[in-house]
Enzyme design. Structure first.
Site, PDB file in Angstrom:
ATOM      1  CG  HIS A  67       6.196   0.808  -2.339  1.00  0.00           C
ATOM      2  ND1 HIS A  67       5.131   1.097  -3.157  1.00  0.00           N
ATOM      3  CD2 HIS A  67       5.872   1.330  -1.140  1.00  0.00           C
ATOM      4  CE1 HIS A  67       4.217   1.763  -2.472  1.00  0.00           C
ATOM      5  NE2 HIS A  67       4.651   1.904  -1.221  1.00  0.00           N
TER       6      HIS A  67
ATOM      7  CG  HIS B 187       5.724   4.671   2.775  1.00  0.00           C
ATOM      8  ND1 HIS B 187       4.974   5.642   2.145  1.00  0.00           N
ATOM      9  CD2 HIS B 187       5.281   3.481   2.286  1.00  0.00           C
ATOM     10  CE1 HIS B 187       4.118   5.065   1.315  1.00  0.00           C
ATOM     11  NE2 HIS B 187       4.278   3.754   1.384  1.00  0.00           N
ATOM     12  CG  LEU B 188      13.114   6.177   3.613  1.00  0.00           C
ATOM     13  CD1 LEU B 188      14.271   6.754   2.805  1.00  0.00           C
ATOM     14  CD2 LEU B 188      13.636   5.238   4.696  1.00  0.00           C
TER      15      LEU B 188
ATOM     16  CE  LYS C 205       2.068   5.099  -5.145  1.00  0.00           C
ATOM     17  NZ  LYS C 205       2.496   4.355  -4.000  1.00  0.00           N
TER      18      LYS C 205
ATOM     19  CG  HIS D 254      -2.331   3.023  -3.582  1.00  0.00           C
ATOM     20  ND1 HIS D 254      -1.692   2.755  -2.392  1.00  0.00           N
ATOM     21  CD2 HIS D 254      -3.590   2.541  -3.444  1.00  0.00           C
ATOM     22  CE1 HIS D 254      -2.538   2.151  -1.563  1.00  0.00           C
ATOM     23  NE2 HIS D 254      -3.699   2.017  -2.177  1.00  0.00           N
TER      24      HIS D 254
ATOM     25  CG  HIS E 272       1.376  -1.647  -2.383  1.00  0.00           C
ATOM     26  ND1 HIS E 272       0.203  -1.466  -3.055  1.00  0.00           N
ATOM     27  CD2 HIS E 272       1.743  -0.429  -1.927  1.00  0.00           C
ATOM     28  CE1 HIS E 272      -0.112  -0.188  -3.019  1.00  0.00           C
ATOM     29  NE2 HIS E 272       0.801   0.475  -2.360  1.00  0.00           N
TER      30      HIS E 272
ATOM     31  CG  ASP F 140       3.581  -0.325   1.310  1.00  0.00           C
ATOM     32  OD1 ASP F 140       3.928   0.870   1.398  1.00  0.00           O
ATOM     33  OD2 ASP F 140       2.394  -0.698   1.359  1.00  0.00           O
TER      34      ASP F 140
ATOM     35  CG  HIS G 256       1.534   4.895  10.492  1.00  0.00           C
ATOM     36  ND1 HIS G 256       1.143   6.142  10.065  1.00  0.00           N
ATOM     37  CD2 HIS G 256       1.432   4.083   9.410  1.00  0.00           C
ATOM     38  CE1 HIS G 256       0.815   6.093   8.775  1.00  0.00           C
ATOM     39  NE2 HIS G 256       0.983   4.843   8.358  1.00  0.00           N
TER      40      HIS G 256
ATOM     41  CB  ALA H 296      -3.416   1.948   6.462  1.00  0.00           C
TER      42      ALA H 296
HETATM   43  C1  NCD Z   1       1.253   3.732   3.455  1.00  0.00           C
HETATM   44  C2  NCD Z   1       1.663   4.859   4.403  1.00  0.00           C
HETATM   45  O1  NCD Z   1       1.449   4.745   5.605  1.00  0.00           O
HETATM   46  O2  NCD Z   1       2.229   5.857   3.917  1.00  0.00           O
HETATM   47  N1  NCD Z   1       0.380   2.841   4.156  1.00  0.00           N
HETATM   48  C3  NCD Z   1       0.143   1.550   3.844  1.00  0.00           C
HETATM   49  O3  NCD Z   1      -0.728   0.954   4.483  1.00  0.00           O
HETATM   50  N2  NCD Z   1       0.807   0.914   2.916  1.00  0.00           N
HETATM   51  C4  NCD Z   1       0.646   4.287   2.221  1.00  0.00           C
HETATM   52  C5  NCD Z   1       0.511   3.300   1.106  1.00  0.00           C
HETATM   53  O4  NCD Z   1       1.510   2.821   0.551  1.00  0.00           O
HETATM   54  O5  NCD Z   1      -0.615   2.960   0.750  1.00  0.00           O
HETATM   55 ZN    ZN Z   2       3.328   2.396   0.254  1.00  0.00          ZN
END
Ligand code: NCD
Ligand code: ZN
Length: 356
Positions: A14, A16-17, A100, A137, A175, A249, A253, A265
Site C-alpha cells: 500500500h 502513495h507515489l 481500490k 479504505h 492500513h 501507506d 504531503h 492527512a
Molecule cells: C492518504 C493520502 O494522503 O493519499 N492519506 C493518509 O492519511 N493515509 C490517503 C489514505 O490512504 O487514506
Molecule cells: Zn493510503
C-alpha cells in the site's frame, strides 16, 4: 544480540507515489527498500480506468533511478460509474493488480469515491469472478461517527455485509488500526480476507499526536488509536499469521501543507519503512517473523512468487533526516525525522533526491 538480519526483498502492499515532481523525489526511497509496491490511484485526477493506470505506470517506470529493481503494481480507483468490462480487461492484460474502494469523502482525494456498495455491485461481481482483489479504505463516512470509531463501525456496517454478499471476493482491509479489525480478520476462515499494517500504527498510539503540542506529521487516516489497539496490531503483525502483511501507506504531503491551519492527512515513511518495522519487531522479540510479514505473506495473498533478491538490515544507530528537499522546491518531513533508529539498511543509503 542479533546485529544483522537478511530477508528476501520485501514488497510494499500500500503506497502513495503521487505524480510529477513529487513522484520523482519519493520513488527512489521506495525503490531502495522494496521489490514491488501496490500503487494507490488517488491522484488529483484519480486513476479510474485501465488507460489511466497504464499511463501512470509508464510515468513511474520512467522516473525510476537507473538500475532500480522495482515493479509498480497498479490499482484502479472505483467510482459509482466504473466499467466492469474495462476493469476486467485491465486485470486480464496484466495492467491492473487490484481495485481500490474509497468511501466517498473518507480521506485525501476520495471525493470521487463510491457512495454505496450497491452502486458498484456489478463491478464487484466481475472482480469476484476473475479473482481480482478489492482493496478497502475501511472507514465509515457517517459524520455522526466519532473519528476514532470509524474503522470499527465500517467493519459492521459495510465489510461484514460485503463479505456475505460476495462470498468469493478477495478483500484487503488496508492500513488496519484497531483491535476490532485485527480480530475480524483473524476470525475469517475463508482465506480471502487479509490486512496491511503501517509502521506508524505499530510504533505510536494517539497520544503521540498531542505530545507537547499538536504534531501534524503524525496525522494520517485512519488516525492513530489507543494503546490497546497498537498492542493488538503488534500481536498480529508479529504472529506469523499469513493474513497480515506490510503496507506502509507512505503518503507524502509538502511540509507547508501539513503545518498549516487545516493540515493534510498522510505520513511520508518511505525512507524509514523497513528500519521502523524492524525496530517494532525487535521490541516484540519477533525478528524471526519479520520476513513472513514483509516478504512472504503479501505475495502469497496476491498469488505472486516472493522476490528472489534479498536485503540486509544492520544494527547501526542513524539519525533520520529532518527534511527531504524536492527538486522542484518545497520539502517533505519524513516519519521519525530528527530521531534515531537502531536499524539501518545495508547497501541502500538514504538516496539523494533525483533531479527532475
Ligand atoms: C492518504 C493520502 O494522503 O493519499 N492519506 C493518509 O492519511 N493515509 C490517503 C489514505 O490512504 O487514506
Ligand atoms: Zn493510503
Amino acid at each position: 544480540m542479533t546485529t544483522r538480519i537478511t530477508l528476501r526483498r520485501p514488497d510494499d502492499w500500500h503506497l502513495h507515489l503521487r505524480d510529477g515532481a513529487m513522484l520523482q523525489t519519493v520513488l527512489s526511497y521506495s525503490a531502495a527498500q522494496f521489490g514491488r509496491a501496490i500503487v494507490m490511484p488517488n491522484l488529483k485526477t484519480p486513476v479510474t480506468t485501465t488507460a489511466l493506470a497504464r499511463a501512470y505506470r509508464e510515468r513511474i517506470v520512467a522516473a525510476l533511478p537507473p538500475g532500480a529493481d522495482f515493479v509498480p503494481l497498479m490499482t484502479v480507483y472505483l467510482c459509482d460509474g466504473t466499467s466492469a468490462d474495462d476493469l476486467c480487461r485491465g486485470f486480464e492484460d496484466g495492467v491492473l493488480t487490484a481495485a481500490k474502494l474509497y468511501p466517498a469523502g473518507a480521506t485525501t482525494h476520495s471525493e470521487h469515491g463510491v457512495t454505496s456498495i450497491a452502486k458498484v455491485a456489478p463491478v464487484l461481481e466481475t472482480m469476484q469472478a476473475i479473482g481480482m482483489p478489492l482493496l478497502l479504505h475501511g472507514e465509515s463516512t457517517d459524520p455522526a461517527v466519532d473519528v476514532f470509531d470509524r474503522e470499527a463501525v465500517f467493519i459492521e456496517s459495510t465489510l461484514r455485509p460485503l463479505l456475505r454478499d460476495f462470498p468469493a471476493l478477495k478483500v484487503v482491509l488496508e492500513h488496519i488500526t484497531t483491535e476490532e479489525a485485527a480480530d475480524f480478520v483473524r476470525a475469517d476462515a475463508s482465506g480471502r480476507l487479509a490486512a496491511t499494517i503501517t509502521p506508524q500504527h505499530l510504533m505510536f498510539n494517539r497520544n503521540a499526536i498531542f505530545t507537547g503540542g499538536i504534531r501534524p506529521h503524525l496525522y494520517c487516516l485512519p488516525v492513530l488509536k489507543r494503546e490497546r489497539h497498537r498492542l493488538a496490531l503488534r500481536r498480529v503483525a508479529t504472529s506469523g499469521d499469513a493474513r497480515f502483511f506490510l503496507g506502509t501507506d507512505s503518503a507524502p504531503h509538502l511540509r507547508t501543507l501539513k503545518e498549516t491551519g487545516c493540515g493534510c492527512a498522510g505520513i511520508f515513511n518511505a525512507p524509514v519503512a523497513l528500519q521502523s518495522y524492524c525496530t517494532a519487531f525487535e521490541e516484540e522479540g519477533a525478528l524471526d517473523k519479520l520476513e513472513a510479514f514483509a516478504s512472504l505473506n503479501g505475495p502469497r495473498f496476491y498469488g505472486l512468487a516472493p522476490n528472489e533478491a534479498s536485503v540486509t538490515l544492520e544494527r547501526s544507530s542513524w539519525e533520520v533526516p529532518q527534511d527531504v528537499e524536492l527538486a522542484a522546491g518545497g520539502a517533505l518531513h519524513p516519519f521519525l525525522g530528527g530521531s534515531r533508529l537502531p536499524w539501518a539498511l545495508r547497501d541502500a543509503p538514504v538516496p539523494e533526491p533525483v533531479a527532475a
